[in-house]
Design a protein around this motif. Structure first.
Motif, mmCIF file in Angstrom:
data_model
loop_
_atom_site.group_PDB
_atom_site.id
_atom_site.type_symbol
_atom_site.label_atom_id
_atom_site.label_comp_id
_atom_site.label_asym_id
_atom_site.label_seq_id
_atom_site.Cartn_x
_atom_site.Cartn_y
_atom_site.Cartn_z
ATOM 1 N N MET A 1 0.935 -1.233 -0.150
ATOM 2 C CA MET A 1 -0.157 0.007 0.146
ATOM 3 C C MET A 1 0.909 1.282 0.033
ATOM 4 N N LYS A 2 0.558 2.227 -0.833
ATOM 5 C CA LYS A 2 1.112 3.365 -0.738
ATOM 6 C C LYS A 2 1.136 3.938 0.617
ATOM 7 N N THR A 3 2.285 4.849 0.954
ATOM 8 C CA THR A 3 2.354 5.781 2.137
ATOM 9 C C THR A 3 1.936 7.177 2.050
ATOM 10 N N ASN A 4 2.154 7.754 0.869
ATOM 11 C CA ASN A 4 2.085 9.088 0.610
ATOM 12 C C ASN A 4 1.102 9.067 -0.661
ATOM 13 N N VAL A 5 0.078 9.974 -0.356
ATOM 14 C CA VAL A 5 -0.924 10.289 -1.429
ATOM 15 C C VAL A 5 -1.124 11.817 -1.386
ATOM 16 N N LYS A 6 -1.917 12.264 -2.374
ATOM 17 C CA LYS A 6 -2.424 13.680 -2.293
ATOM 18 C C LYS A 6 -3.520 14.018 -1.559
ATOM 19 N N ALA A 7 -4.469 12.977 -1.641
ATOM 20 C CA ALA A 7 -5.558 12.996 -1.029
ATOM 21 C C ALA A 7 -6.241 11.529 -0.284
ATOM 22 N N LEU A 8 -6.339 11.439 0.829
ATOM 23 C CA LEU A 8 -7.013 10.258 1.574
ATOM 24 C C LEU A 8 -8.123 10.386 1.918
ATOM 25 N N VAL A 9 -9.053 9.551 1.400
ATOM 26 C CA VAL A 9 -10.365 9.732 1.718
ATOM 27 C C VAL A 9 -10.737 8.320 2.619
ATOM 28 N N ILE A 10 -11.317 8.513 3.896
ATOM 29 C CA ILE A 10 -11.868 7.458 4.804
ATOM 30 C C ILE A 10 -12.892 7.337 4.773
ATOM 31 N N GLY A 11 -13.492 5.947 4.303
ATOM 32 C CA GLY A 11 -14.916 5.613 4.470
ATOM 33 C C GLY A 11 -15.396 5.527 3.011
ATOM 34 N N GLY A 12 -15.978 4.335 2.746
ATOM 35 C CA GLY A 12 -16.253 4.165 1.041
ATOM 36 C C GLY A 12 -17.667 4.038 0.986
ATOM 37 N N GLY A 13 -18.768 5.111 1.826
ATOM 38 C CA GLY A 13 -19.914 5.166 1.832
ATOM 39 C C GLY A 13 -20.105 6.095 0.661
ATOM 40 N N ALA A 14 -21.527 6.549 0.490
ATOM 41 C CA ALA A 14 -21.899 7.433 -0.754
ATOM 42 C C ALA A 14 -21.200 8.765 -0.757
ATOM 43 N N VAL A 15 -20.740 9.280 0.405
ATOM 44 C CA VAL A 15 -19.853 10.615 0.477
ATOM 45 C C VAL A 15 -18.727 10.322 0.046
ATOM 46 N N GLY A 16 -17.821 9.299 0.734
ATOM 47 C CA GLY A 16 -16.497 9.027 0.527
ATOM 48 C C GLY A 16 -16.229 8.411 -0.838
ATOM 49 N N THR A 17 -17.077 7.631 -1.408
ATOM 50 C CA THR A 17 -16.957 7.346 -2.940
ATOM 51 C C THR A 17 -16.873 8.518 -3.568
ATOM 52 N N SER A 18 -18.082 9.459 -3.375
ATOM 53 C CA SER A 18 -18.425 10.576 -4.248
ATOM 54 C C SER A 18 -17.090 11.655 -4.093
ATOM 55 N N ILE A 19 -16.469 11.737 -3.121
ATOM 56 C CA ILE A 19 -15.256 12.718 -2.883
ATOM 57 C C ILE A 19 -14.143 12.097 -3.748
ATOM 58 N N ALA A 20 -13.941 10.822 -3.597
ATOM 59 C CA ALA A 20 -12.691 10.295 -4.358
ATOM 60 C C ALA A 20 -13.105 10.414 -5.799
ATOM 61 N N TYR A 21 -14.309 10.059 -6.356
ATOM 62 C CA TYR A 21 -14.682 10.211 -7.642
ATOM 63 C C TYR A 21 -14.471 11.500 -8.377
ATOM 64 N N HIS A 22 -14.885 12.485 -7.596
ATOM 65 C CA HIS A 22 -15.000 13.810 -7.980
ATOM 66 C C HIS A 22 -13.589 14.506 -7.949
ATOM 67 N N LEU A 23 -12.528 14.255 -7.162
ATOM 68 C CA LEU A 23 -11.239 14.566 -7.044
ATOM 69 C C LEU A 23 -10.514 13.973 -7.968
ATOM 70 N N ALA A 24 -10.896 12.641 -8.520
ATOM 71 C CA ALA A 24 -10.200 12.025 -9.561
ATOM 72 C C ALA A 24 -10.549 12.606 -10.847
ATOM 73 N N LYS A 25 -11.888 12.730 -11.078
ATOM 74 C CA LYS A 25 -12.313 13.412 -12.176
ATOM 75 C C LYS A 25 -12.011 14.818 -12.685
ATOM 76 N N ALA A 26 -11.401 15.611 -11.372
ATOM 77 C CA ALA A 26 -10.992 16.926 -11.562
ATOM 78 C C ALA A 26 -9.572 16.928 -11.791
ATOM 79 N N GLY A 27 -8.947 15.487 -12.033
ATOM 80 C CA GLY A 27 -7.539 15.520 -12.280
ATOM 81 C C GLY A 27 -6.661 15.337 -11.292
ATOM 82 N N TRP A 28 -6.895 15.135 -10.155
ATOM 83 C CA TRP A 28 -6.090 14.529 -8.851
ATOM 84 C C TRP A 28 -5.751 13.185 -9.132
ATOM 85 N N ASP A 29 -4.604 12.867 -9.559
ATOM 86 C CA ASP A 29 -4.149 11.400 -9.943
ATOM 87 C C ASP A 29 -3.520 10.850 -8.811
#
Length: 107
Positions: A1-29
């Motif tokens: 597992m990576k130890t350094n990331v730009k954004a770490l989202v904790i929780g894979g519910g509707a809000v967490g998955t939405s935040i991760a999706y929208h960050l990735a869609k906005a170009g956060w790699d």
């Protein structure tokens, strides 16, 4: 597992998955989502489908509208069926004041 990331989202519910999706869609790699169990296995399933387009908050109404439009487009984008269905509801007012609230929030 990576130890350094730009954004770490904790929780894979509707809000967490939405935040991760929208960050990735906005170009956060460099986004990672951590979930202790299966995605949406926590409280998300209790509130599934609760996106009323009519409620007593202008801001919430617009967030819900965005969400409904987003879920409608998700299958076309991903090829996966999210199981989302748009259904109706009925709101009633017993007082003139409450009816005024309904008129304001429905515009």
């Amino acid at each position: 597992m990576k130890t350094n990331v730009k954004a770490l989202v904790i929780g894979g519910g509707a809000v967490g998955t939405s935040i991760a999706y929208h960050l990735a869609k906005a170009g956060w790699d460099d986004v990672m989502l951590l979930e202790r169990d299966e995605l949406t296995s926590g409280s998300t399933w209790h509130a599934a489908g609760l996106l009323p387009l009519f409620n007593m908050s202008f801001a919430t109404t617009h967030i819900h509208k965005y969400s409904v439009d987003f879920y409608k487009s998700l299958e076309a984008e991903t090829g996966l069926n999210a199981g989302f269905a748009v259904v109706g509801n009925l709101r009633m007012a017993q007082t003139d004041e409450r009816m005024d609230d309904h008129r304001i929030c429905s515009t």
